[in-house]
Design a protein around this motif. Structure first.
Motif: not given
Length: 247
Positions: A142-158, A191-201
């Motif tokens: 999940n690109l939007h995993a809880w830890f990646n949501r913290l890493l993005f604004p800190a300037g760290i590669q997800p 993918f995040n959840r929304r992107a994965l759902l859209d891709l499958v649909a």
């Protein structure tokens, strides 16, 4: 440009097999539930690797009337899979799946779609080989995993997103100290959840559910937090999706 086999003898394929990972447990249970009551049929593992997960799931399901097929790109992994009592084929998933239309009752692809240049084709092909009413089980980071949501604004590669074919330490910043290994696994698309759902649909499949799973490489003191937050798929480390091909 030649395809890099990250799971060959010099890559992850040279590492000893581990116990079932949290995402594999979630996928196994969904697969077993979907196959309950099926008198027979065909199950396809897309990106089967050495076949160990396929064999584990087949044993767990315990239905001798089911035929299990695995496809993968890695010659090294398929050489190990050949010792198992199932059917295996080599293929390039960016070219398609070598099975006839409507020939499988269930298809699963665990941690595969993020490695491909054409994820749309993968889902299209899964939909093509599924019989009407058949199910797809798919897992991916999940690109939007809880830890990646913290890493993005800190300037760290997800986490999960690789920008180097040599080392996952590139862009990791202070996370380098936590990495037990810096060997890339070959992630190309996330993918995040929304992107994965859209891709499958868009491939004509009907999403039924998305569950979350823990990431095995999260530091042990944070396992409880990863498990707690992974109960919500949009925050989970790993996404596990189930979809159906309409009749």
């Amino acid at each position: 440009m030649p395809v890099i086999d990250y799971y060959g003898a010099k890559g992850w394929g040279g590492r000893p097999a581990a116990d079932l990972l949290p995402r594999q447990v979630v996928a196994r249970d969904l697969i077993a539930r979907a196959l309950t009551g099926l008198p027979g049929g065909t199950v396809l593992d897309v990106g089967c690797g050495d076949g160990s997960f396929l064999d584990t799931v087949a044993t767990h399901v315990g239905n001798p009337a089911l035929h299990w097929i695995g496809v993968d790109y890695s010659d090294h992994q398929l050489a190990k899979a050949a010792a198992l009592p199932h059917e295996f084929h080599r293929c390039d998933l960016d070219q398609g799946i070598p099975l006839p239309d409507a020939s499988a009752d269930l298809v699963y692809a665990t941690e595969v779609i993020e490695h491909l240049t054409d994820p749309d084709l993968l889902v299209d092909e899964c939909a093509r080989v599924l019989r009407p009413g058949g199910r797809l089980v798919l897992t991916t980071p999940n690109l939007h995993a809880w830890f990646n949501r913290l890493l993005f604004p800190a300037g760290i590669q997800p986490v999960f997103y690789e920008t180097s074919s040599r080392s996952t330490a590139v862009g990791a910043g202070p996370l380098r100290a936590l990495k037990q290994d810096t060997l890339p696994v070959g992630h190309l698309r996330l993918f995040n959840r929304r992107a994965l759902l859209d891709l499958v649909a868009q491939s004509g499949l009907r999403p039924e559910l998305v569950r979350g799973a823990r990431f095995h490489a999260v530091p042990r003191p944070l396992w409880w937090l990863d498990g707690l937050l992974s109960r919500r798929a949009s925050l989970a480390s790993i996404l596990v999706l189930q979809a159906t091909k309409p009749h």
